[in-house]
Design a protein around this motif. Structure first.
Motif, PDB file in Angstrom:
ATOM      1  N   PHE A 169       1.083  -1.275  -0.070  1.00  0.00           N
ATOM      2  CA  PHE A 169       0.056  -0.032  -0.011  1.00  0.00           C
ATOM      3  C   PHE A 169       1.061   1.255   0.123  1.00  0.00           C
ATOM      4  N   CYS A 170       0.337   2.487   0.027  1.00  0.00           N
ATOM      5  CA  CYS A 170       1.060   3.428   0.057  1.00  0.00           C
ATOM      6  C   CYS A 170       2.348   3.620   1.013  1.00  0.00           C
ATOM      7  N   PHE A 171       1.794   3.092   2.323  1.00  0.00           N
ATOM      8  CA  PHE A 171       2.872   3.364   3.529  1.00  0.00           C
ATOM      9  C   PHE A 171       2.619   2.020   4.200  1.00  0.00           C
ATOM     10  N   GLY A 172       3.330   0.955   3.701  1.00  0.00           N
ATOM     11  CA  GLY A 172       3.446  -0.206   4.393  1.00  0.00           C
ATOM     12  C   GLY A 172       2.414  -1.250   4.003  1.00  0.00           C
ATOM     13  N   THR A 173       2.161  -2.193   4.806  1.00  0.00           N
ATOM     14  CA  THR A 173       1.284  -3.392   4.524  1.00  0.00           C
ATOM     15  C   THR A 173      -0.045  -3.257   4.906  1.00  0.00           C
ATOM     16  N   ALA A 174      -0.680  -2.242   5.314  1.00  0.00           N
ATOM     17  CA  ALA A 174      -2.104  -2.090   5.405  1.00  0.00           C
ATOM     18  C   ALA A 174      -2.712  -0.759   4.813  1.00  0.00           C
ATOM     19  N   PRO A 175      -3.991  -0.513   4.098  1.00  0.00           N
ATOM     20  CA  PRO A 175      -4.122   0.682   3.711  1.00  0.00           C
ATOM     21  C   PRO A 175      -4.589   1.672   4.821  1.00  0.00           C
ATOM     22  N   GLY A 176      -4.593   2.717   4.415  1.00  0.00           N
ATOM     23  CA  GLY A 176      -4.890   4.030   5.254  1.00  0.00           C
ATOM     24  C   GLY A 176      -5.399   5.276   4.575  1.00  0.00           C
ATOM     25  N   LEU A 177      -5.019   6.278   5.467  1.00  0.00           N
ATOM     26  CA  LEU A 177      -5.439   7.565   5.013  1.00  0.00           C
ATOM     27  C   LEU A 177      -4.733   7.926   3.434  1.00  0.00           C
ATOM     28  N   ALA A 178      -3.734   7.593   3.202  1.00  0.00           N
ATOM     29  CA  ALA A 178      -3.121   7.963   1.911  1.00  0.00           C
ATOM     30  C   ALA A 178      -3.805   6.954   0.798  1.00  0.00           C
ATOM     31  N   ASP A 179      -3.978   5.795   0.941  1.00  0.00           N
ATOM     32  CA  ASP A 179      -4.565   4.908  -0.084  1.00  0.00           C
ATOM     33  C   ASP A 179      -6.049   5.403  -0.445  1.00  0.00           C
ATOM     34  N   LEU A 180      -6.955   5.877   0.724  1.00  0.00           N
ATOM     35  CA  LEU A 180      -8.191   6.330   0.420  1.00  0.00           C
ATOM     36  C   LEU A 180      -8.368   7.543  -0.314  1.00  0.00           C
ATOM     37  N   CYS A 181      -7.224   8.353  -0.183  1.00  0.00           N
ATOM     38  CA  CYS A 181      -7.338   9.570  -1.056  1.00  0.00           C
ATOM     39  C   CYS A 181      -6.887   9.311  -2.411  1.00  0.00           C
ATOM     40  N   LEU A 182      -5.785   8.484  -2.763  1.00  0.00           N
ATOM     41  CA  LEU A 182      -5.136   8.119  -3.937  1.00  0.00           C
ATOM     42  C   LEU A 182      -6.239   7.217  -4.881  1.00  0.00           C
ATOM     43  N   VAL A 183      -6.862   6.446  -4.358  1.00  0.00           N
ATOM     44  CA  VAL A 183      -7.792   5.680  -5.388  1.00  0.00           C
ATOM     45  C   VAL A 183      -8.712   6.239  -6.061  1.00  0.00           C
ATOM     46  N   PRO A 184      -9.552   7.399  -5.305  1.00  0.00           N
ATOM     47  CA  PRO A 184     -10.353   8.372  -6.286  1.00  0.00           C
ATOM     48  C   PRO A 184      -9.845   9.169  -7.010  1.00  0.00           C
ATOM     49  N   GLN A 185      -8.591   9.362  -6.719  1.00  0.00           N
ATOM     50  CA  GLN A 185      -7.781  10.524  -7.586  1.00  0.00           C
ATOM     51  C   GLN A 185      -7.268   9.942  -8.916  1.00  0.00           C
ATOM     52  N   LEU A 186      -6.852   8.529  -8.725  1.00  0.00           N
ATOM     53  CA  LEU A 186      -6.562   7.865  -9.969  1.00  0.00           C
ATOM     54  C   LEU A 186      -7.807   7.721 -10.762  1.00  0.00           C
ATOM     55  N   ALA A 187      -8.931   7.332 -10.143  1.00  0.00           N
ATOM     56  CA  ALA A 187     -10.215   7.229 -10.993  1.00  0.00           C
ATOM     57  C   ALA A 187     -10.332   8.366 -11.497  1.00  0.00           C
ATOM     58  N   ASN A 188     -10.155   9.695 -11.099  1.00  0.00           N
ATOM     59  CA  ASN A 188     -10.659  10.764 -11.753  1.00  0.00           C
ATOM     60  C   ASN A 188      -9.437  11.211 -12.895  1.00  0.00           C
ATOM     61  N   ALA A 189      -8.336  10.788 -12.596  1.00  0.00           N
ATOM     62  CA  ALA A 189      -7.225  11.007 -13.676  1.00  0.00           C
ATOM     63  C   ALA A 189      -7.717  10.173 -15.011  1.00  0.00           C
ATOM     64  N   ARG A 190      -8.170   8.929 -14.977  1.00  0.00           N
ATOM     65  CA  ARG A 190      -8.633   8.216 -15.964  1.00  0.00           C
ATOM     66  C   ARG A 190      -9.581   8.788 -16.688  1.00  0.00           C
ATOM     67  N   ARG A 191     -10.649   9.326 -15.848  1.00  0.00           N
ATOM     68  CA  ARG A 191     -11.946  10.169 -16.313  1.00  0.00           C
ATOM     69  C   ARG A 191     -11.520  11.107 -17.459  1.00  0.00           C
ATOM     70  N   PHE A 192     -10.449  11.756 -17.039  1.00  0.00           N
ATOM     71  CA  PHE A 192     -10.083  13.118 -17.936  1.00  0.00           C
ATOM     72  C   PHE A 192      -8.896  12.608 -18.860  1.00  0.00           C
ATOM     73  N   GLY A 193      -8.591  11.216 -18.981  1.00  0.00           N
ATOM     74  CA  GLY A 193      -7.701  10.991 -20.008  1.00  0.00           C
ATOM     75  C   GLY A 193      -6.384  11.084 -19.473  1.00  0.00           C
ATOM     76  N   CYS A 194      -5.726  11.196 -18.329  1.00  0.00           N
ATOM     77  CA  CYS A 194      -4.682  11.593 -17.895  1.00  0.00           C
ATOM     78  C   CYS A 194      -3.581  10.406 -18.222  1.00  0.00           C
ATOM     79  N   ASP A 195      -2.445  10.574 -18.645  1.00  0.00           N
ATOM     80  CA  ASP A 195      -1.323   9.421 -18.900  1.00  0.00           C
ATOM     81  C   ASP A 195      -0.925   9.170 -17.492  1.00  0.00           C
ATOM     82  N   LEU A 196      -1.068   7.818 -17.436  1.00  0.00           N
ATOM     83  CA  LEU A 196      -0.387   7.551 -15.901  1.00  0.00           C
ATOM     84  C   LEU A 196       0.614   6.567 -15.933  1.00  0.00           C
ATOM     85  N   SER A 197       1.258   6.401 -17.071  1.00  0.00           N
ATOM     86  CA  SER A 197       2.751   5.810 -17.218  1.00  0.00           C
ATOM     87  C   SER A 197       3.670   6.550 -16.237  1.00  0.00           C
TER      88      SER A 197
END
Length: 227
Positions: A169-197
């Motif tokens: 996960f973002c910071f170690g072996t369990a999900p937390g505050l960082a992960d629950l922010c990251l996942v929706p933002q990556l979904a937004n990125a794809r919705r806008f056609g953002c390059d994730l390479s």
């Protein structure tokens, strides 16, 4: 390092009197849904259609003068706004499983990562800002191009912030505050056609989160108001 823990979506407990105001596609509300699921809590959902202006209804403005989602009504009748403040409130009331690590330096690092997304990337590419650009006569291609630029620049910085973190996960072996922010933002990125390479660490953390019921149950398409 935070201890591993299962996502607690199965067997969630309804918190009597707790109501979550949101919209299925709002990434800020999505963060709070994940946090509730990780804590094993279920709040009564209340929906406000952002694209139809539901957040500007007088009754909701009286609840949240910013006319933004999410807002959380607690069992005691308090109204909490701002997704990270709500997540921290949940952390204080239901500390297990934790959203933040124990160490002072590590907690600051997680908060910084979460705020990089919630305070720097997301606000300047959300519906309110983009609608303002369109209202000023900015061409649609330029509006979406702006969003892509903001997202890509911010995610590149987030990738660097995780360079020394082993994961999965973002910071170690369990999900937390960082992960629950990251996942929706990556979904937004794809919705806008953002390059994730070139963002392997972020994508690996997202993939790890995608295996957990707490994250799966929170995705927009699984919400009752999805369309």
């Amino acid at each position: 390092m935070p201890r591993p823990h299962p996502a607690r979506r199965p067997g969630t407990v309804r918190a009597e009197g707790m109501r979550l105001h949101g919209y299925f596609r709002s990434s800020a509300a999505w963060r709070v849904r994940i946090a509730l699921n990780l804590k094993g809590l279920q709040a009564e959902p209340v929906f406000h259609h952002l694209r139809h202006g539901g957040q500007h209804a007088p009754a909701y403005r009286a609840l949240n003068p910013q006319a933004l989602v999410p807002a959380l009504e607690t069992e005691q009748g308090a109204v909490l706004t701002q997704s990270l403040a709500i997540c921290e409130w949940l952390e204080e009331g239901w500390p297990d499983p934790p959203l933040l690590p124990r160490g002072r330096d590590e907690r600051a690092a997680v908060r910084a990562f979460a705020q990089a997304i919630a305070c720097d990337i997301h606000p300047v590419q959300n519906l309110k800002v983009l609608a303002r650009l369109r209202g000023m006569g900015v061409a649609e291609a330029d509006v979406t191009g702006w969003a892509r630029w903001i997202i890509r620049e911010g995610l590149e910085a987030c990738e660097a912030l995780l360079a020394r973190q082993s994961g999965p996960f973002c910071f170690g072996t369990a999900p937390g505050l960082a992960d629950l922010c990251l996942v929706p933002q990556l979904a937004n990125a794809r919705r806008f056609g953002c390059d994730l390479s070139g963002l392997p660490r972020l994508l690996a953390a997202e993939a790890a989160s995608a295996t957990l019921p707490a994250f799966l149950a929170a995705v927009p398409e699984r919400q009752p108001d999805a369309e």
